[in-house]
Write a protein that holds these residues in place. Structure first.
Motif, PDB file in Angstrom:
ATOM      1  N   GLY A  12       0.820  -1.212   0.000  1.00 19.28           N
ATOM      2  CA  GLY A  12       0.000   0.000   0.000  1.00 19.28           C
ATOM      3  C   GLY A  12       0.848   1.253   0.000  1.00 19.28           C
ATOM      4  O   GLY A  12       0.537   2.232  -0.695  1.00 19.28           O
ATOM      5  N   ALA A  13       1.931   1.253   0.764  1.00 17.22           N
ATOM      6  CA  ALA A  13       2.834   2.409   0.800  1.00 17.22           C
ATOM      7  C   ALA A  13       3.454   2.632  -0.575  1.00 17.22           C
ATOM      8  O   ALA A  13       3.561   3.774  -1.033  1.00 17.22           O
ATOM      9  CB  ALA A  13       3.913   2.201   1.857  1.00 17.22           C
ATOM     10  N   ASP A  14       3.844   1.550  -1.256  1.00 18.41           N
ATOM     11  CA  ASP A  14       4.395   1.679  -2.609  1.00 18.41           C
ATOM     12  C   ASP A  14       3.369   2.273  -3.561  1.00 18.41           C
ATOM     13  O   ASP A  14       3.689   3.128  -4.391  1.00 18.41           O
ATOM     14  CB  ASP A  14       4.865   0.324  -3.143  1.00 18.41           C
ATOM     15  CG  ASP A  14       6.130  -0.169  -2.466  1.00 18.41           C
ATOM     16  OD1 ASP A  14       6.831   0.649  -1.812  1.00 18.41           O
ATOM     17  OD2 ASP A  14       6.428  -1.382  -2.581  1.00 18.41           O
ATOM     18  N   PHE A  90      -3.046  -7.491  11.538  1.00 19.13           N
ATOM     19  CA  PHE A  90      -2.949  -6.543  10.440  1.00 19.13           C
ATOM     20  C   PHE A  90      -2.178  -7.170   9.282  1.00 19.13           C
ATOM     21  O   PHE A  90      -1.156  -7.817   9.477  1.00 19.13           O
ATOM     22  CB  PHE A  90      -2.228  -5.270  10.910  1.00 19.13           C
ATOM     23  CG  PHE A  90      -2.006  -4.289   9.799  1.00 19.13           C
ATOM     24  CD1 PHE A  90      -3.002  -3.419   9.420  1.00 19.13           C
ATOM     25  CD2 PHE A  90      -0.803  -4.262   9.110  1.00 19.13           C
ATOM     26  CE1 PHE A  90      -2.809  -2.530   8.379  1.00 19.13           C
ATOM     27  CE2 PHE A  90      -0.592  -3.374   8.063  1.00 19.13           C
ATOM     28  CZ  PHE A  90      -1.611  -2.512   7.703  1.00 19.13           C
ATOM     29  N   GLY A  91      -2.676  -6.979   8.065  1.00 21.90           N
ATOM     30  CA  GLY A  91      -2.010  -7.492   6.877  1.00 21.90           C
ATOM     31  C   GLY A  91      -2.476  -8.863   6.440  1.00 21.90           C
ATOM     32  O   GLY A  91      -2.139  -9.307   5.341  1.00 21.90           O
ATOM     33  N   ILE A 109      -6.661  -7.234   5.350  1.00 20.59           N
ATOM     34  CA  ILE A 109      -6.779  -6.156   6.331  1.00 20.59           C
ATOM     35  C   ILE A 109      -5.596  -5.207   6.131  1.00 20.59           C
ATOM     36  O   ILE A 109      -4.441  -5.611   6.274  1.00 20.59           O
ATOM     37  CB  ILE A 109      -6.804  -6.714   7.763  1.00 20.59           C
ATOM     38  CG1 ILE A 109      -7.985  -7.679   7.918  1.00 20.59           C
ATOM     39  CG2 ILE A 109      -6.879  -5.574   8.782  1.00 20.59           C
ATOM     40  CD1 ILE A 109      -8.000  -8.444   9.236  1.00 20.59           C
ATOM     41  N   VAL A 110      -5.909  -3.958   5.777  1.00 21.98           N
ATOM     42  CA  VAL A 110      -4.882  -2.970   5.442  1.00 21.98           C
ATOM     43  C   VAL A 110      -5.116  -1.678   6.228  1.00 21.98           C
ATOM     44  O   VAL A 110      -6.098  -1.541   6.941  1.00 21.98           O
ATOM     45  CB  VAL A 110      -4.879  -2.681   3.918  1.00 21.98           C
ATOM     46  CG1 VAL A 110      -4.552  -3.939   3.116  1.00 21.98           C
ATOM     47  CG2 VAL A 110      -6.206  -2.091   3.466  1.00 21.98           C
ATOM     48  N   ASN A 120     -11.224  -5.669  -2.376  1.00 21.92           N
ATOM     49  CA  ASN A 120     -11.314  -6.493  -1.165  1.00 21.92           C
ATOM     50  C   ASN A 120     -10.223  -6.151  -0.149  1.00 21.92           C
ATOM     51  O   ASN A 120      -9.756  -7.018   0.580  1.00 21.92           O
ATOM     52  CB  ASN A 120     -11.317  -7.987  -1.496  1.00 21.92           C
ATOM     53  CG  ASN A 120     -12.617  -8.412  -2.142  1.00 21.92           C
ATOM     54  OD1 ASN A 120     -13.538  -7.621  -2.299  1.00 21.92           O
ATOM     55  ND2 ASN A 120     -12.707  -9.666  -2.513  1.00 21.92           N
ATOM     56  N   LEU A 121      -9.826  -4.880  -0.109  1.00 23.48           N
ATOM     57  CA  LEU A 121      -8.885  -4.380   0.888  1.00 23.48           C
ATOM     58  C   LEU A 121      -9.699  -3.635   1.935  1.00 23.48           C
ATOM     59  O   LEU A 121     -10.256  -2.570   1.650  1.00 23.48           O
ATOM     60  CB  LEU A 121      -7.866  -3.433   0.230  1.00 23.48           C
ATOM     61  CG  LEU A 121      -7.026  -4.023  -0.903  1.00 23.48           C
ATOM     62  CD1 LEU A 121      -6.198  -2.934  -1.575  1.00 23.48           C
ATOM     63  CD2 LEU A 121      -6.136  -5.136  -0.385  1.00 23.48           C
TER      64      LEU A 121
END
Length: 160
Positions: A12-14, A90-91, A109-110, A120-121
């Protein structure tokens, strides 16, 4: 009392860094050019193109600020390094079966900013994610959805 940093997956950060780069390197110059072109058309008071370009500039700069703040304030978690399966944290990528309809769904789970239900995040702060955290593969749980209470079985938990 120290505030906890909101979690974000490395993937997600990328994705957010890519968006930030696009907004800065591509979108910002386009908007600056549009503002300059509209300004060249004369009287700014009644120049709709100029006002629209300035508004677009404000939205773009706001999103840039939001992304920079999120990336600098978040704790980036590499979910590939998590070795906690079958427990959900998480994750986690979680395979669920609705025990009433037998429908299957998979969620990851993000962090809140990277959540996208179409992909589906689900956000770690969402009610279903909070219901999942700490559960294990094979567990059943009830979840109160807008259309009534659903009972799910956790068929699989993995991290990637």
């Amino acid at each position: 009392m120290s505030a906890t940093r909101p979690p974000m997956t490395a993937v997600g950060a990328d994705r957010l860094r890519d968006e930030l780069e696009y907004l800065k390197r591509v979108k910002r110059p386009e908007i600056v050019a549009a503002v300059a072109e509209a300004r060249a058309h004369g009287d700014l008071k009644e120049n709709a193109e100029y006002h629209a370009a300035r508004e677009m500039h404000g939205f773009n700069e706001g999103r840039i600020n939001e992304l920079e703040a999120a990336l600098s304030n978040s704790e980036i978690i590499d979910t590939e390094r998590l070795a906690v399966a079958p427990r959900i944290v998480f994750g986690a990528i979680v395979d669920l079966v609705d025990l009433d309809s037998e429908a299957e769904v998979t969620y990851q789970i993000v962090g809140d900013l990277e959540a996208d239900i179409k992909k589906n995040l689900i956000a770690v702060s969402s009610p279903i994610a909070r219901a999942l955290i700490g559960k294990n593969e094979g567990d059943e749980f009830d979840f109160v959805a807008p259309n009534g209470t659903k009972t799910y079985e956790i068929k699989g938990v993995r991290y990637k």
